[in-house]
Design a protein around this motif. Structure first.
Motif, PDB file in Angstrom:
ATOM      1  N   ALA A   1       1.059   4.227  -2.911  1.00 60.44           N
ATOM      2  CA  ALA A   1       0.918   5.696  -2.446  1.00 60.44           C
ATOM      3  C   ALA A   1       1.966   6.311  -3.202  1.00 60.44           C
ATOM      4  O   ALA A   1       1.956   7.713  -3.478  1.00 60.44           O
ATOM      5  CB  ALA A   1       1.109   5.895  -1.022  1.00 60.44           C
TER       6      ALA A   1
ATOM      7  N   THR B   1       0.809  -1.208  -0.005  1.00 56.73           N
ATOM      8  CA  THR B   1       0.206  -0.144   0.119  1.00 56.73           C
ATOM      9  C   THR B   1       0.843   1.266  -0.051  1.00 56.73           C
ATOM     10  O   THR B   1       0.591   2.170  -0.596  1.00 56.73           O
ATOM     11  CB  THR B   1      -1.034   0.029   1.346  1.00 56.73           C
ATOM     12  OG1 THR B   1      -1.714  -1.228   1.188  1.00 56.73           O
ATOM     13  CG2 THR B   1      -1.687   1.257   1.216  1.00 56.73           C
ATOM     14  N   ARG B   2       2.021   1.354   0.701  1.00 52.37           N
ATOM     15  CA  ARG B   2       2.840   2.271   0.700  1.00 52.37           C
ATOM     16  C   ARG B   2       3.620   2.568  -0.609  1.00 52.37           C
ATOM     17  O   ARG B   2       3.673   3.606  -0.982  1.00 52.37           O
ATOM     18  CB  ARG B   2       4.017   2.112   1.861  1.00 52.37           C
ATOM     19  CG  ARG B   2       3.455   2.217   3.404  1.00 52.37           C
ATOM     20  CD  ARG B   2       4.526   1.576   4.412  1.00 52.37           C
ATOM     21  NE  ARG B   2       5.739   2.483   4.362  1.00 52.37           N
ATOM     22  CZ  ARG B   2       6.662   1.913   5.045  1.00 52.37           C
ATOM     23  NH1 ARG B   2       6.379   0.780   5.692  1.00 52.37           N
ATOM     24  NH2 ARG B   2       7.784   2.501   5.087  1.00 52.37           N
TER      25      ARG B   2
END
Length: 253
Positions: free
Chosen positions: A13, A9-10
């Motif tokens: 992003a 997820t990071r």
């Protein structure tokens, strides 16, 4: 969410698409977490650098060096509470009122810096610069663009309202800007004038009552009263220079 899912997820992003394209093979590798962390840290650093440049805070004394014993009246708890930035969550405005030289601009600059390091967009500008710039624009499209620019930041700080007097057009422009930010973004204003005296700042302007109404509807007003710090510092420096000259003066033969 597992550590690997959180890491992905990071990476998403950060838009690390090359890494994500090979995620099944490289995701569990030991070198991926530090790579993602390095990218996050570097982007945060560059973001802060850009926002600091755009904010135009200038040099300022840290709040920790503020002489709380000097003002005759100063709500220290209220000023320190501002530094938590809670007022930004509900678009509360802040008005710092007091005579010249008591530290209003210093507090405002500290507040701007605190907001910047917590990831907010900030613009600091004097009332003279702001209204002079807006009034000088010679086309409606340029004016609209500049109003959008000043309406956009999370925190707008307008310093030194009351030090000069302005024409009706300046009052209308300030009202338009405050109205655009009304109930959506926080604005900090420093002023040496009580609101009852703002008619001296904007003589004959019909929008002054509405301007003050918009500004104060969701606002905290904090007064700082006392003698000027700048005058105090100037007197102390003059005394130190005089003492230095006295000690360096050669003795008479």
């Amino acid at each position: 969410m597992s550590d690997l899912e959180s890491l992905r997820t990071r990476a998403e992003a950060l838009r690390l698409y090359g890494l994500l394209a090979h995620w099944p093979e490289v995701g569990p590798a030991d070198w991926v977490p530090p790579l993602v962390q390095w990218e996050e840290d570097e982007r945060a650093r560059r973001s802060l650098e850009r926002r600091l440049g755009a904010a135009h805070i200038g040099r300022f004394k840290p709040l920790c060096d503020f002489d709380w014993k000097w003002p005759k009246h100063c709500d220290r708890m209220a000023l320190e509470a501002l530094m938590t930035l809670e007022f930004l969550t509900d678009a509360t405005n802040i008005v710092l009122v007091g005579p010249n030289g008591v530290g209003k601009s210093m507090v405002a600059r500290n507040l701007a810096h605190q907001a910047l390091i917590h990831g907010h967009t900030v613009v600091f500008i004097t009332a003279g610069q702001l209204l002079g710039e807006l009034a000088s624009l010679d086309s409606d499209s340029a004016l609209r663009r500049r109003l959008r620019h000043y309406a956009a930041p999370d925190l707008l700080l307008i310093d030194e309202v009351g030090y000069l007097s302005y024409a009706n057009r300046h009052a209308d422009l300030l009202f338009e800007l405050i109205n655009r930010r009304y109930e959506t973004k926080s604005t900090v204003v420093t002023t040496n004038k009580a609101f009852a005296d703002w008619h001296e700042v904007f003589p004959n302007a019909s929008c002054v009552v509405s301007l003050v109404d918009r500004l104060l509807h969701h606002a905290e007003v904090i007064a700082i009263n006392g003698e000027s710090y700048r005058l105090k510092d100037a007197q102390e420096r003059a005394s130190q220079r005089a003492q230095k000259r006295k000690t360096q003066r050669p003795e008479a033969p």
